[in-house]
Design a protein around this motif. Structure first.
Motif, PDB file in Angstrom:
ATOM      1  N   TRP A 118      10.738  13.736 -10.450  1.00  0.00           N
ATOM      2  CA  TRP A 118      12.103  13.617 -11.880  1.00  0.00           C
ATOM      3  C   TRP A 118      11.761  15.053 -12.849  1.00  0.00           C
ATOM      4  N   ARG A 119      10.920  15.183 -11.736  1.00  0.00           N
ATOM      5  CA  ARG A 119      10.471  17.203 -12.650  1.00  0.00           C
ATOM      6  C   ARG A 119      11.161  17.998 -11.962  1.00  0.00           C
ATOM      7  N   MET A 120      11.532  17.426 -10.699  1.00  0.00           N
ATOM      8  CA  MET A 120      12.243  18.560  -9.547  1.00  0.00           C
ATOM      9  C   MET A 120      13.674  18.505 -10.042  1.00  0.00           C
ATOM     10  N   ILE A 121      14.240  17.270  -9.901  1.00  0.00           N
ATOM     11  CA  ILE A 121      15.648  16.881 -10.781  1.00  0.00           C
ATOM     12  C   ILE A 121      15.935  17.771 -11.824  1.00  0.00           C
ATOM     13  N   SER A 122      15.005  17.442 -12.923  1.00  0.00           N
ATOM     14  CA  SER A 122      15.581  17.743 -14.245  1.00  0.00           C
ATOM     15  C   SER A 122      15.371  19.253 -14.201  1.00  0.00           C
ATOM     16  N   MET A 123      14.463  20.336 -12.846  1.00  0.00           N
ATOM     17  CA  MET A 123      14.397  21.374 -13.247  1.00  0.00           C
ATOM     18  C   MET A 123      15.884  22.356 -11.897  1.00  0.00           C
ATOM     19  N   ALA A 124      16.475  21.427 -10.696  1.00  0.00           N
ATOM     20  CA  ALA A 124      17.251  21.907 -10.264  1.00  0.00           C
ATOM     21  C   ALA A 124      18.297  21.892 -11.468  1.00  0.00           C
ATOM     22  N   ARG A 125      18.752  21.204 -12.305  1.00  0.00           N
ATOM     23  CA  ARG A 125      20.333  20.818 -13.338  1.00  0.00           C
ATOM     24  C   ARG A 125      20.009  21.632 -14.458  1.00  0.00           C
ATOM     25  N   ARG A 126      18.532  21.339 -14.059  1.00  0.00           N
ATOM     26  CA  ARG A 126      18.702  23.284 -14.835  1.00  0.00           C
ATOM     27  C   ARG A 126      18.641  24.703 -14.816  1.00  0.00           C
ATOM     28  N   ALA A 127      18.028  24.550 -13.742  1.00  0.00           N
ATOM     29  CA  ALA A 127      18.662  25.749 -13.256  1.00  0.00           C
ATOM     30  C   ALA A 127      19.986  25.973 -12.547  1.00  0.00           C
ATOM     31  N   ARG A 128      20.802  24.688 -12.643  1.00  0.00           N
ATOM     32  CA  ARG A 128      22.141  25.691 -12.622  1.00  0.00           C
ATOM     33  C   ARG A 128      23.173  24.753 -13.812  1.00  0.00           C
ATOM     34  N   GLY A 129      22.393  25.334 -15.524  1.00  0.00           N
ATOM     35  CA  GLY A 129      22.822  25.340 -15.860  1.00  0.00           C
ATOM     36  C   GLY A 129      23.540  24.035 -16.463  1.00  0.00           C
ATOM     37  N   VAL A 130      23.034  22.250 -16.564  1.00  0.00           N
ATOM     38  CA  VAL A 130      23.081  21.192 -16.414  1.00  0.00           C
ATOM     39  C   VAL A 130      21.656  21.043 -17.473  1.00  0.00           C
ATOM     40  N   ASP A 131      22.103  21.211 -18.711  1.00  0.00           N
ATOM     41  CA  ASP A 131      21.725  20.509 -19.923  1.00  0.00           C
ATOM     42  C   ASP A 131      22.357  20.325 -21.251  1.00  0.00           C
ATOM     43  N   ALA A 132      21.858  19.126 -22.030  1.00  0.00           N
ATOM     44  CA  ALA A 132      22.509  18.351 -23.290  1.00  0.00           C
ATOM     45  C   ALA A 132      22.278  19.141 -24.182  1.00  0.00           C
ATOM     46  N   GLY A 133      21.117  19.496 -23.978  1.00  0.00           N
ATOM     47  CA  GLY A 133      21.318  20.559 -25.326  1.00  0.00           C
ATOM     48  C   GLY A 133      20.584  19.619 -26.700  1.00  0.00           C
ATOM     49  N   LEU A 147       1.183  -1.340  -0.310  1.00  0.00           N
ATOM     50  CA  LEU A 147      -0.201   0.036  -0.126  1.00  0.00           C
ATOM     51  C   LEU A 147       0.978   1.321   0.311  1.00  0.00           C
ATOM     52  N   ALA A 148       1.636   1.254   0.707  1.00  0.00           N
ATOM     53  CA  ALA A 148       2.934   2.180   0.628  1.00  0.00           C
ATOM     54  C   ALA A 148       3.141   2.765  -0.153  1.00  0.00           C
ATOM     55  N   ALA A 149       3.896   1.503  -1.428  1.00  0.00           N
ATOM     56  CA  ALA A 149       4.205   1.724  -2.472  1.00  0.00           C
ATOM     57  C   ALA A 149       3.362   1.855  -3.766  1.00  0.00           C
ATOM     58  N   PHE A 150       2.038   1.830  -3.668  1.00  0.00           N
ATOM     59  CA  PHE A 150       1.491   2.431  -4.094  1.00  0.00           C
ATOM     60  C   PHE A 150       1.248   3.887  -4.452  1.00  0.00           C
ATOM     61  N   ARG A 151       1.371   4.212  -3.207  1.00  0.00           N
ATOM     62  CA  ARG A 151       0.736   5.399  -2.808  1.00  0.00           C
ATOM     63  C   ARG A 151       1.635   6.613  -3.088  1.00  0.00           C
ATOM     64  N   LEU A 152       3.403   6.037  -2.718  1.00  0.00           N
ATOM     65  CA  LEU A 152       4.278   6.882  -3.147  1.00  0.00           C
ATOM     66  C   LEU A 152       4.933   6.300  -4.830  1.00  0.00           C
ATOM     67  N   VAL A 153       4.678   5.807  -5.392  1.00  0.00           N
ATOM     68  CA  VAL A 153       4.746   5.987  -6.896  1.00  0.00           C
ATOM     69  C   VAL A 153       4.675   7.398  -7.767  1.00  0.00           C
ATOM     70  N   PRO A 154       3.250   7.935  -7.256  1.00  0.00           N
ATOM     71  CA  PRO A 154       3.662   9.301  -8.415  1.00  0.00           C
ATOM     72  C   PRO A 154       4.075  10.179  -7.575  1.00  0.00           C
ATOM     73  N   LEU A 155       5.382   9.842  -6.419  1.00  0.00           N
ATOM     74  CA  LEU A 155       5.979  11.295  -5.907  1.00  0.00           C
ATOM     75  C   LEU A 155       7.576  10.794  -6.889  1.00  0.00           C
ATOM     76  N   LEU A 156       7.246   9.409  -7.949  1.00  0.00           N
ATOM     77  CA  LEU A 156       8.741   9.267  -8.173  1.00  0.00           C
ATOM     78  C   LEU A 156       8.349  10.320  -9.832  1.00  0.00           C
ATOM     79  N   GLU A 157       7.333  10.860 -10.094  1.00  0.00           N
ATOM     80  CA  GLU A 157       7.825  11.627 -11.503  1.00  0.00           C
ATOM     81  C   GLU A 157       8.177  13.031 -10.726  1.00  0.00           C
ATOM     82  N   GLN A 158       6.957  13.324 -10.035  1.00  0.00           N
ATOM     83  CA  GLN A 158       7.768  15.038  -9.071  1.00  0.00           C
ATOM     84  C   GLN A 158       8.701  14.935  -8.548  1.00  0.00           C
TER      85      GLN A 158
END
Length: 266
Positions: free
Chosen positions: A167-182, A154-165
């Motif tokens: 992922w977006r936070m990590i990508s946005m943080a890296r883009r803010a630091r200038g880490v972008d693949a282009g 049950l806890a795993a099912f509840r936490l799965v939606p957090l993975l997408e969020q």
């Protein structure tokens, strides 16, 4: 943008069935399909699964939008097997330089792809129509599963939606630091692997904290636990499991009668 459109209608006839019955029906339906390598049996199974979608209250359009990674993976597997399979037996269908597509390799590739879809779709249908809390309660009451396993699921099912969020936070943080693949595909692949590893490490840490918290609350003890929601396994639930077994047997029998049956072992 967050998609708020529900995957399934809760009041559909089969969506109301016991979660353990739906899970058992999906397992019975898919285990039979693993016994053969031919494309006929899984093709029949997919047709049956798509036909019963309205009974589960699942919308075709929403399912197609949610299941596009599965379809993309199936297409990639089909192309890979057709181009690089070692077995080139059978009549040659297409020959373009180094690319040789034979009847044998095409049947094998279609069989594998269709079997993957036929095995994956029942799981998608079950979890799209089942509330995680009801599933955990049904596992404890009807399947007699340990409370630690059921509440952990049950806890795993509840936490799965957090993975997408995350992922977006990590990508946005890296883009803010200038880490972008282009537009560099190699850099994109390297950045994807790095982000996936970061997400995996975070998931392991969260799972470890959850396990410690559950043990601290006595989930590892042998004392029986009570549940708030009563889950009943009725005659209709048993009929659902029986119907899944009969449909799977019918698909396998049709494959045998048509002469396309190819056993996995032997």
């Amino acid at each position: 943008m967050i998609d708020l459109e529900p995957v399934a209608t809760p009041g559909a006839p089969l969506a109301r069935r016991n979660p353990v019955a739906k899970l058992a029906a999906a397992m019975v339906f898919t285990i039979v399909l693993v016994a053969t390598l031919d494309p006929v049996a899984p093709a029949i199974a997919i047709a049956v699964e798509l036909a019963v979608l309205p009974l589960f209250g699942v919308r075709y359009r929403v399912l197609a939008r949610r299941a596009w990674p599965l379809l993309a993976a199936a297409g990639g597997i089909l192309v890979t097997l057709v181009l690089f399979a070692a077995d080139r037996s059978g009549r040659v269908l297409v020959e373009a330089g180094p690319v040789v597509v034979t009847e044998g390799v095409l049947v094998t590739a279609l069989g594998l792809v269709l079997r993957m879809l036929a095995v994956a779709l029942p799981g998608v249908i079950v979890f799209a129509t089942t509330d995680p809390t009801d599933l955990a309660d049904a596992l404890i009451q009807n399947a007699k599963a340990p409370a630690r396993f059921a509440i952990g699921a049950l806890a795993a099912f509840r936490l799965v939606p957090l993975l997408e969020q995350e992922w977006r936070m990590i990508s946005m943080a890296r883009r803010a630091r200038g880490v972008d693949a282009g537009r560099n595909p190699v850099a994109k692949l390297r950045l994807f692997a790095s982000t996936a590893f970061t997400l995996l490490v975070g998931a392991i840490r969260r799972g470890t904290r959850l396990a410690v918290a559950m043990d601290a609350r006595g989930f590892d003890a042998g004392t029986p636990r009570t549940v708030a929601r009563r889950q009943r396994f009725t005659r209709a639930d048993a009929l659902l499991v029986i119907a899944a077994a009969l449909l799977a047997a019918a698909a396998l029998t049709t494959s045998i009668l048509l002469g396309t049956f190819r056993p996995l072992i032997g």
